[in-house]
Design an enzyme around this catalytic site. Sequence first.
Site, mmCIF file in Angstrom:
data_model
loop_
_atom_site.group_PDB
_atom_site.id
_atom_site.type_symbol
_atom_site.label_atom_id
_atom_site.label_comp_id
_atom_site.label_asym_id
_atom_site.label_seq_id
_atom_site.Cartn_x
_atom_site.Cartn_y
_atom_site.Cartn_z
ATOM 1 N N SER A 291 0.829 -1.198 0.000
ATOM 2 C CA SER A 291 0.000 0.000 0.000
ATOM 3 C C SER A 291 0.864 1.249 0.000
ATOM 4 O O SER A 291 2.079 1.189 0.200
ATOM 5 C CB SER A 291 -0.923 0.004 1.207
ATOM 6 O OG SER A 291 -0.178 0.410 2.344
ATOM 7 N N LYS A 292 0.207 2.387 -0.217
ATOM 8 C CA LYS A 292 0.930 3.661 -0.273
ATOM 9 C C LYS A 292 1.682 3.936 1.019
ATOM 10 O O LYS A 292 2.708 4.574 1.028
ATOM 11 C CB LYS A 292 -0.057 4.793 -0.533
ATOM 12 C CG LYS A 292 -0.732 4.672 -1.875
ATOM 13 C CD LYS A 292 -1.430 5.941 -2.270
ATOM 14 C CE LYS A 292 -1.941 5.800 -3.703
ATOM 15 N NZ LYS A 292 -2.408 7.028 -4.273
ATOM 16 N N ARG A 293 1.126 3.457 2.121
ATOM 17 C CA ARG A 293 1.728 3.750 3.421
ATOM 18 C C ARG A 293 2.920 2.840 3.732
ATOM 19 O O ARG A 293 3.745 3.177 4.569
ATOM 20 C CB ARG A 293 0.686 3.563 4.540
ATOM 21 C CG ARG A 293 -0.500 4.444 4.381
ATOM 22 C CD ARG A 293 -0.582 5.494 5.488
ATOM 23 N NE ARG A 293 -1.409 6.605 5.058
ATOM 24 C CZ ARG A 293 -0.978 7.837 4.869
ATOM 25 N NH1 ARG A 293 0.275 8.148 5.071
ATOM 26 N NH2 ARG A 293 -1.802 8.785 4.483
ATOM 27 N N ASP A 294 2.956 1.675 3.077
ATOM 28 C CA ASP A 294 3.964 0.673 3.462
ATOM 29 C C ASP A 294 5.395 1.148 3.289
ATOM 30 O O ASP A 294 6.250 0.899 4.115
ATOM 31 C CB ASP A 294 3.802 -0.603 2.625
ATOM 32 C CG ASP A 294 2.625 -1.395 3.103
ATOM 33 O OD1 ASP A 294 2.291 -1.277 4.298
ATOM 34 O OD2 ASP A 294 2.032 -2.111 2.290
#
Length: 511
Positions: free
Chosen positions: A260-263
């Site tokens: 994900s974008k946050r990873d």
Amino acid sequence: MKPRVRFAPSPTGPLHIGGVRTALYNYLFAKQNGGTMLLRIEDTDQTRFVPGAEEYIIEAFQWLGIKFDEGVGIGGEFGPYRQSERKAMYKQYADQLIANGYAYYAFDTPEALEQKRKDCEAEKKTFQYDLHTRGEMTNSLTLEASEVERRIAAGEPYVVRFMHQPDTEILVDDLIRGEVRINSNILDDKVLYKSDGMPTYHLANIVDDHLMQITHVIRGEEWLPSAPLHVMLYKAFGWEAPRFAHLPLLLKPDGNGKLSKRDGDRLGFPVFPLQWKDPKSGEISSGYRESGYLPEAVINMLALLGWNPGNDQEVMSLDELIQLFSLEKISKAGAKFDLEKAKWFNHHYLQAVDDAELAKNFQATLKQKNIDACMEKITRVVALVKERLYFTNDLWEQSSFFFERPSSYDEQAIKKRWKEGTPERLQAIAEILKGCVPFDKESAHNQVMDYIHQNELNMGQIMNSFRLTLVGAAKGPDLFEIVDILGVEEVIERINAGIIAIENHIKNQNN
Ligand code: GLU
């Protein structure tokens, strides 16, 4: 027929590397077959539009060396390529579907839909607007024709929904997944068009793929659930559908779920090609470019996330990838992102970068630190430490001691390497080096070795403490390379300064 493919991002933020991989596979497929790849910006959802995202996408592909043949920023005979600029042409297609009985008007207000959802929840069911429920809703199937006309004429907001036929088996023939069959009874009647004049993704995507003569839709697996609707839309319009290829997901390094974008920033690697600053929150997400990755390395690493050439060849240039790529060899299973592999590729491609080019960039870094060094020295240093680099940004870490005297000395190394007699021996070495004319790597090496032999010492007794005074730690490349680059005066000063500082340090500790 030469293939025509498209990359169709929505400008809702920075481009995820999963999207970059999708574009790359489209590009490889198109180039291998002498085809065309276009860039279409899918900006019909104005609520999700983020300023700067489109420019970011274009800049990212410029950096990566992926060139589009047509599209936003380039032009072409199938334009405009920005869906918001095509707005006026979608209504006729929605009208056509309604006229032919493939779609219907729905007037349900957001409140009514919410109420329906709640009612279903109370009965432990999930609400879906579909062939089972559409008869209970407010739409052109349940209202009189005159009432439908009245509402539209009065400007009441409506949406146009696709009408799935009952008990129809829908076949999606996917080039990667094979035949996927879905029964129409489980599908919802997706919104295709809204009375604000905007199509949804589904309608705009199909209309544009048709009008732009797209032959192959190569996109992420997250769109596979939409593919049955898309197949039905092509049928409803009486158009030939393109071939579909749904690419496997990119997974987190441990394989647990989608990357994900946050990873990225949480796990220590970028998820975006370029650094991105969120225009609203100001939050910064790291990018491959700014983290010191080379575009060749990013391309090579991404190409292998979900595909391989059928043997264990790993290092491939963009041209080689174009030769070797095939949709058939794309795997169905999700591909785990592997940071070590990404670093390994970068290390590999970094070795091929010209020393002079690296040195030029490094000189700018040094200037920022107020260090004035000549290009000759910087280039020698770069050549010497290059094999230790994973990123260009590692250069300072690997070579700072060439430009700055040690300001401290590694505690562990002192304990292990600094013995009684060390200061005297190093002083003797300093004397020998002073008399070493001409002073260079070989002569310094030979003199020091002679001293070691004559005094019946072993190498470790000299080399480690000598290195400690020059570098400040037990690290760095070949000692005599360091000696040679620093020059005799600097070496002698560092030996003397090191002896004083380390002896003082030991004295203070003992008191
Ligand atoms: N606009 C969609 C996206 O952002 C495109 C999906 C497709 O390729 O059909 O991913």
